[in-house]
Design an enzyme around this catalytic site. Structure first.
Site, mmCIF file in Angstrom:
data_model
loop_
_atom_site.group_PDB
_atom_site.id
_atom_site.type_symbol
_atom_site.label_atom_id
_atom_site.label_comp_id
_atom_site.label_asym_id
_atom_site.label_seq_id
_atom_site.Cartn_x
_atom_site.Cartn_y
_atom_site.Cartn_z
ATOM 1 N N THR A 265 0.854 -1.175 0.000
ATOM 2 C CA THR A 265 0.000 0.000 0.000
ATOM 3 C C THR A 265 0.891 1.227 0.000
ATOM 4 O OG1 THR A 265 -1.664 -1.180 1.290
ATOM 5 C CG2 THR A 265 -1.829 1.212 1.240
ATOM 6 N N ALA B 74 -0.066 7.061 -1.241
ATOM 7 C CA ALA B 74 -1.089 7.774 -1.994
ATOM 8 C C ALA B 74 -2.359 6.966 -2.189
ATOM 9 C CB ALA B 74 -0.543 8.168 -3.376
ATOM 10 N N CYS B 75 -2.312 5.653 -1.938
ATOM 11 C CA CYS B 75 -3.450 4.807 -2.271
ATOM 12 C C CYS B 75 -3.854 3.977 -1.081
ATOM 13 C CB CYS B 75 -3.091 3.887 -3.436
ATOM 14 S SG CYS B 75 -4.403 2.734 -3.863
ATOM 15 N N GLY B 76 -5.106 4.126 -0.657
ATOM 16 C CA GLY B 76 -5.565 3.393 0.510
ATOM 17 C C GLY B 76 -6.193 2.060 0.217
ATOM 18 N N CYS C 246 -5.151 -0.014 -2.618
ATOM 19 C CA CYS C 246 -4.371 -0.774 -3.578
ATOM 20 C C CYS C 246 -4.321 -2.234 -3.152
ATOM 21 C CB CYS C 246 -2.947 -0.226 -3.678
ATOM 22 S SG CYS C 246 -2.883 1.524 -4.117
#
Length: 267
Positions: A107, A110-112, A114
């Site tokens: 993870t 920037a991405c919660g 993924c």
């Protein structure tokens, strides 16, 4: 052993045609492996600090603690590198939680979400909220200013996000910072869970960045009825807010805010 949240580096500053060498503070970014009862769940890039809260908040948002008894959280060593001495946290339920399916990809900050199989899998276990408190527009407009004094890491580096659980009158309750928007929210949710404050039906959630799907999903899982964001929402976050019964307000600016879902309280 506590990790530093900032690192001083030498940079070259260019201002008004002049150039000079000077020190600068940057936010530290390091991996954190999150485990549940010894099973690897994921590895996320985060700003060190409040790691136990991050581990609890993340596993809560993923639904991994449903019906489980939280026994504690511990930090674990990783190899011989002193910088990575506490880059693993293990959330302990004494085996009362179902063994997790580990994410196949890390993870990022920037991405919660993924590595999650599908958005539908995350939403199937959540139901629309009821009996949450309303937050007046006037409180929404002022909440960023009330949170800002607690954003010490941002003041130093300018490179992190903040999340805050706040009372309906705008008084901040829990403020956490991280390079990742979703990490900051997980830290807030983890603190609330450790304090026995979930579901957070009597609180609002403020985030200093944009309100993407993962922010609204985590707010829904924690029981927040209102989300206030400085940045923009997305089409999916608005759709999810409607599904959840969450009031979603974003594009916070001096004297103004847009309400994309729900209806704020009137004063």
């Amino acid at each position: 052993m506590a990790h530093s949240r900032t690192r001083r580096i030498l940079v070259r500053r260019h201002d008004d045609g002049a150039s000079r060498r000077a020190p600068d503070e940057v936010a530290v970014e390091e991996p954190l492996e999150i485990r549940l009862d010894g099973h690897v769940v994921t590895t996320t890039m985060r700003t060190p600090g409040d790691d136990h809260e991050l581990g609890v908040g993340f596993t809560w948002a993923e639904g991994l603690l449903d019906g489980a008894r939280l026994g504690g959280v511990r930090s674990c060593g990783l190899g011989l590198d002193a910088r990575a001495a506490f880059n693993i946290v293990d959330v302990d339920t004494g085996g009362t939680a179902e063994p997790p399916t580990p994410r196949l990809t890390p993870t990022t900050a920037a991405c919660g979400v993924c590595g999650v199989a599908s958005v539908e899998d995350m939403l199937d276990r959540l139901r629309p909220l009821d009996r949450t408190v309303d937050v007046p527009v006037e409180v929404m407009l002022a909440v960023a200013d009330r949170v800002r004094p607690a954003q010490e890491l941002f003041s130093t580096t300018g490179g992190v996000h903040a999340a805050c659980a706040f009372h309906p009158d705008g008084e901040p309750l829990v403020v956490r910072e991280d390079i990742g928007r979703h990490n900051a929210v997980d830290k807030v949710v983890g603190r609330l869970h450790l304090d026995g404050r979930l579901p957070a039906a009597d609180l609002g959630l403020f985030v200093s960045g944009r309100a993407g799907f993962e922010i609204v999903q985590k707010a829904w899982a924690a029981g927040f009825g209102t989300v206030v964001a400085v940045g923009a929402p997305t089409s999916l976050s608005v759709e999810v807010a409607h599904m959840a019964g969450i009031t979603l307000a974003a594009f916070l600016r001096p004297g103004g805010i847009n309400v994309y879902a729900g209806e704020p309280a009137r004063t």
